[in-house]
Design a protein around this motif. Structure first.
Motif, PDB file in Angstrom:
ATOM      1  N   ARG A   1       0.835  -1.206   0.000  1.00 17.76           N
ATOM      2  CA  ARG A   1       0.000   0.000   0.000  1.00 17.76           C
ATOM      3  C   ARG A   1       0.870   1.257   0.000  1.00 17.76           C
ATOM      4  N   GLN A   2       2.123   1.106  -0.403  1.00 16.28           N
ATOM      5  CA  GLN A   2       3.038   2.241  -0.412  1.00 16.28           C
ATOM      6  C   GLN A   2       3.177   2.799  -1.829  1.00 16.28           C
ATOM      7  N   SER A   3       3.450   4.101  -1.895  1.00 19.20           N
ATOM      8  CA  SER A   3       3.775   4.685  -3.201  1.00 19.20           C
ATOM      9  C   SER A   3       5.161   4.183  -3.582  1.00 19.20           C
ATOM     10  N   ARG A   4       5.554   4.414  -4.847  1.00 23.36           N
ATOM     11  CA  ARG A   4       6.861   3.932  -5.303  1.00 23.36           C
ATOM     12  C   ARG A   4       8.002   4.513  -4.453  1.00 23.36           C
ATOM     13  N   SER A   5       7.912   5.802  -4.134  1.00 20.78           N
ATOM     14  CA  SER A   5       8.998   6.409  -3.345  1.00 20.78           C
ATOM     15  C   SER A   5       8.991   5.875  -1.905  1.00 20.78           C
ATOM     16  N   GLN A   6       7.782   5.646  -1.358  1.00 20.27           N
ATOM     17  CA  GLN A   6       7.714   5.085   0.000  1.00 20.27           C
ATOM     18  C   GLN A   6       8.271   3.656   0.024  1.00 20.27           C
ATOM     19  N   LEU A   7       7.957   2.919  -1.044  1.00 24.40           N
ATOM     20  CA  LEU A   7       8.450   1.549  -1.141  1.00 24.40           C
ATOM     21  C   LEU A   7       9.977   1.528  -1.210  1.00 24.40           C
ATOM     22  N   PHE A   8      10.534   2.491  -1.973  1.00 26.08           N
ATOM     23  CA  PHE A   8      11.994   2.553  -2.069  1.00 26.08           C
ATOM     24  C   PHE A   8      12.612   2.890  -0.702  1.00 26.08           C
ATOM     25  N   GLU A   9      11.941   3.747   0.065  1.00 29.82           N
ATOM     26  CA  GLU A   9      12.433   4.065   1.419  1.00 29.82           C
ATOM     27  C   GLU A   9      12.431   2.814   2.290  1.00 29.82           C
ATOM     28  N   LEU A  10      11.364   2.025   2.129  1.00 30.86           N
ATOM     29  CA  LEU A  10      11.232   0.793   2.912  1.00 30.86           C
ATOM     30  C   LEU A  10      12.323  -0.209   2.531  1.00 30.86           C
ATOM     31  N   ARG A  11      12.634  -0.233   1.243  1.00 30.76           N
ATOM     32  CA  ARG A  11      13.640  -1.202   0.761  1.00 30.76           C
ATOM     33  C   ARG A  11      15.039  -0.903   1.278  1.00 30.76           C
ATOM     34  N   LYS A  12      15.261   0.358   1.675  1.00 34.05           N
ATOM     35  CA  LYS A  12      16.576   0.674   2.250  1.00 34.05           C
ATOM     36  C   LYS A  12      16.776  -0.074   3.563  1.00 34.05           C
ATOM     37  N   ARG A  13      15.655  -0.531   4.137  1.00 30.43           N
ATOM     38  CA  ARG A  13      15.744  -1.243   5.422  1.00 30.43           C
ATOM     39  C   ARG A  13      15.773  -2.750   5.242  1.00 30.43           C
ATOM     40  N   MET A  14      15.738  -3.209   3.991  1.00 33.08           N
ATOM     41  CA  MET A  14      15.817  -4.660   3.761  1.00 33.08           C
ATOM     42  C   MET A  14      16.778  -4.958   2.609  1.00 33.08           C
ATOM     43  N   GLY A  15      17.517  -6.007   2.747  1.00 36.65           N
ATOM     44  CA  GLY A  15      18.429  -6.391   1.671  1.00 36.65           C
ATOM     45  C   GLY A  15      17.985  -7.729   1.110  1.00 36.65           C
ATOM     46  N   LEU A  16      18.162  -7.909  -0.175  1.00 34.40           N
ATOM     47  CA  LEU A  16      17.837  -9.210  -0.781  1.00 34.40           C
ATOM     48  C   LEU A  16      19.072  -9.709  -1.519  1.00 34.40           C
ATOM     49  N   LEU A  17      19.513 -10.875  -1.134  1.00 29.01           N
ATOM     50  CA  LEU A  17      20.673 -11.483  -1.779  1.00 29.01           C
ATOM     51  C   LEU A  17      20.196 -12.462  -2.816  1.00 29.01           C
ATOM     52  N   PHE A  18      20.398 -12.133  -4.069  1.00 30.32           N
ATOM     53  CA  PHE A  18      19.935 -13.013  -5.136  1.00 30.32           C
ATOM     54  C   PHE A  18      20.851 -14.227  -5.257  1.00 30.32           C
ATOM     55  N   GLN A  19      20.274 -15.284  -5.825  1.00 28.94           N
ATOM     56  CA  GLN A  19      21.023 -16.521  -5.998  1.00 28.94           C
ATOM     57  C   GLN A  19      22.303 -16.279  -6.803  1.00 28.94           C
ATOM     58  N   SER A  20      22.188 -15.414  -7.813  1.00 26.55           N
ATOM     59  CA  SER A  20      23.346 -15.153  -8.679  1.00 26.55           C
ATOM     60  C   SER A  20      24.280 -14.111  -8.081  1.00 26.55           C
ATOM     61  N   GLY A  21      23.868 -13.474  -7.016  1.00 31.71           N
ATOM     62  CA  GLY A  21      24.649 -12.374  -6.455  1.00 31.71           C
ATOM     63  C   GLY A  21      24.188 -11.040  -7.013  1.00 31.71           C
ATOM     64  N   ALA A  22      23.787 -11.036  -8.303  1.00 31.67           N
ATOM     65  CA  ALA A  22      23.281  -9.824  -8.972  1.00 31.67           C
ATOM     66  C   ALA A  22      24.252  -8.653  -8.864  1.00 31.67           C
ATOM     67  N   LEU A  23      25.553  -8.956  -8.908  1.00 29.21           N
ATOM     68  CA  LEU A  23      26.537  -7.864  -8.877  1.00 29.21           C
ATOM     69  C   LEU A  23      26.511  -7.135 -10.213  1.00 29.21           C
ATOM     70  N   LEU A  24      26.807  -5.846 -10.174  1.00 35.64           N
ATOM     71  CA  LEU A  24      26.844  -5.062 -11.410  1.00 35.64           C
ATOM     72  C   LEU A  24      28.171  -5.376 -12.105  1.00 35.64           C
ATOM     73  N   THR A  25      28.083  -5.980 -13.279  1.00 28.61           N
ATOM     74  CA  THR A  25      29.272  -6.553 -13.898  1.00 28.61           C
ATOM     75  C   THR A  25      30.259  -5.513 -14.421  1.00 28.61           C
ATOM     76  N   ASP A  26      29.782  -4.271 -14.615  1.00 27.52           N
ATOM     77  CA  ASP A  26      30.713  -3.251 -15.116  1.00 27.52           C
ATOM     78  C   ASP A  26      31.397  -2.489 -13.984  1.00 27.52           C
ATOM     79  N   LEU A  27      31.125  -2.893 -12.735  1.00 26.03           N
ATOM     80  CA  LEU A  27      31.760  -2.228 -11.596  1.00 26.03           C
ATOM     81  C   LEU A  27      32.651  -3.222 -10.855  1.00 26.03           C
ATOM     82  N   SER A  28      33.726  -2.713 -10.244  1.00 25.45           N
ATOM     83  CA  SER A  28      34.619  -3.576  -9.464  1.00 25.45           C
ATOM     84  C   SER A  28      33.917  -3.995  -8.172  1.00 25.45           C
TER      85      SER A  28
END
Lengths: 254, 271
Positions: B74-101
């Protein structure tokens, strides 16, 4: 009414693409605040496309000069070779060929890169880090395509008319007078021709970037999905460029 | 008995499906603060889907998911993004950004969400990398590190903003015993030292049972059983026992359901 289903599916896809464009446009102000990201993408889609643009522009200019000279010399109008090359390039071949090359070189790379980011959860990962991939990934690439295309069209045209293209063949090889070559271009070509060339370049850049980021972002997260997105980008972009060219030329002709 | 205040995440009457395929058919679930909760279940049960639903990436068809008392959907997109700062999700693949060290991957959320000076970002990144034992790999790129190392980098990135909860999606899949031991120790260590709440989605029963405080077993869109690891291991459900003991046949059949019998299928080819 099965025969209508491809049509309704096509319209649905177009609707989704238009909504996606609005989402990108909404993300542009945030992307503009980070010019470094945009510059990186201009390098990626623009600077790295320079070689193919410069070489193609030169060869197309040379071929046009050879073919034009053969016809013009029969009418004793070889001195008008510059006009023929310049107007053909600036009004049509420059924007269209550059756009087709851009779709093949940069559009496909954009779609594949974004599709792979999706397939490897990089976009989902960003979302979960509270980073909007539209603002961080899509908008900078879209803006870069929009900026790079008119510049590439200008460079293509410059190469085709002068430098190693039409001028090299017409003046250096076939002996057309250097002064006639440039002065006739100067007389026949107007500011509106340059303006129209840049408008076409910008419109084509918008269309190709939009199609590429849409295809990449909506690619199925599989190797086949990425491959399909890349192919679709080149095919749809090329057809869109040719159709848009007709529409723009019709308006500009008036 | 879990109270609302104990729960960081409360899932109530959750229904979700992909088209006609039902993934969740009204499940209730509580993730208790400061604990490690394991979500177990056979492949295709929708365990990863649950994490995406908790993270607000997908919307449930019915029911609710609350994170710290806030209805995620029931959150707006910006509220949801604020909420996500309080949770981390570790993907199976790691989901690292491949163009960054590796360094830049861990610095990524800090650069995106804070205005810290470069020197502070450097110190924080090196601290997070030290915590996962990869300070020495800071300059490497994702293509130059192993799958286990990639997951540890993703862990360092997930704790960069010091969230309240980390969700691990199949963290042990494809890992050699040493990497698995390292990951288990890290999950346990980080949970304790950073006062985190951890959710581990996996089908590696044996390993997760060693570190989990609470276990949910999901299958067929339902919660089959839940409780402490010891309680779940003595479950009365045949399916839970089949899953925990790794038996090939049982309520979950070895054979995928076929339209006709084996003999009929063989004979059909001769017609």
């Amino acid at each position: 009414m099965n025969f209508l289903s491809p049509l309704t599916e096509g319209l649905r896809g177009l609707g989704r693409a238009v909504l996606f464009l609005f989402t990108i446009l909404a993300g542009i102000p945030a992307a503009l605040l980070r010019p470094r990201l945009i510059l990186q993408q201009i390098y990626s889609v623009g600077v790295l496309s320079l070689i193919i643009i410069v070489i193609s522009g030169s060869f197309i200019g040379m071929v046009l000069a050879l073919q034009g000279y053969r016809t013009l010399v029969n009418f004793g109008a070889a001195s008008s070779l510059g006009v023929l090359v310049a107007l053909s390039i600036v009004r049509e071949l420059g924007p269209v060929v550059t756009a087709l090359l851009f779709a093949g070189r940069a559009g496909s790379a954009l779609a594949a890169e974004i599709g792979l980011m999706k397939a490897t959860d990089q976009l989902s990962g960003m979302e979960m880090m509270a980073v909007d991939p539209i603002k961080r990934v899509i908008a900078p690439r879209f803006i870069a395509g929009l900026v790079a295309m008119p510049l590439l069209v200008s460079i293509f045209s410059l190469m085709a008319i002068g430098v190693a293209g039409g001028h090299a063949i017409g003046v250096e090889l076939l002996g057309v007078d250097d002064g006639s070559y440039w002065s006739q271009i100067n007389q026949a070509m107007h500011g509106t021709d340059i303006r129209d060339m840049l408008i076409k370049g910008t419109v084509f850049g918008l269309a190709i970037s939009w199609i590429a980021v849409y295809q990449g972002y909506h690619a199925a997260p599989t190797s086949e999905g990425v491959s399909r997105a890349t192919t679709s980008t080149v095919v749809v972009s090329s057809l869109a460029v040719l159709a848009l060219d007709f529409v723009l030329t019709a308006f500009m002709f008036h | 008995m879990t109270t609302a205040a104990d729960s960081l995440v409360r899932v109530r009457s959750l229904k979700f499906g992909f088209g006609p395929k039902v993934i969740y058919d009204g499940i209730d679930l509580d993730i208790v603060r400061g604990k490690i909760t394991a979500i177990l279940g056979p492949s295709g049960t929708g365990k990863t889907t649950l994490l995406r639903l908790i993270g607000g990436q997908w919307k449930p068809d019915a029911g609710s998911i609350e994170f710290d008392g806030i209805d995620v959907h029931r959150q707006s997109r910006s509220q949801l993004f604020e909420l996500r700062k309080r949770m981390g999700l570790l993907f199976q693949s790691g989901a690292l950004l491949t163009d960054l060290s590796v360094f830049e991957n861990v610095a990524f959320p800090l650069r995106e969400h804070t205005a810290f000076p470069e020197s502070m970002i450097r110190d924080l990144v090196l601290m997070k990398l030290e915590a996962v034992g990869l300070r020495g790999a800071a300059k490497l790129y994702p293509s130059e590190i192993s799958g286990g190392m990639a997951r540890r980098v993703a862990m360092a990135r997930a704790i960069a903003l010091e969230p309240d909860m980390i969700m691990y999606d199949e963290p042990f899949t494809g890992q050699d015993p040493i990497s698995m031991g390292v990951l288990i120790r890290l999950i346990q260590g980080l949970n304790k030292s950073l006062d985190l709440t951890s959710v581990i989605v996996t089908h590696d029963v044996e390993d997760v049972m060693r570190i989990a405080d609470y276990v949910y077993v999901l299958s067929g869109g339902k919660v089959l059983d839940h409780g402490s690891p010891a309680e779940v291991q003595h479950s009365k459900s045949d399916l839970v026992r089949q899953f925990l003991n790794g038996e090939a046949d049982g309520p979950v059949s070895f054979h995928y359901k076929a339209a006709r019998g084996y003999a009929d299928d063989l004979m059909a080819g001769r017609e």
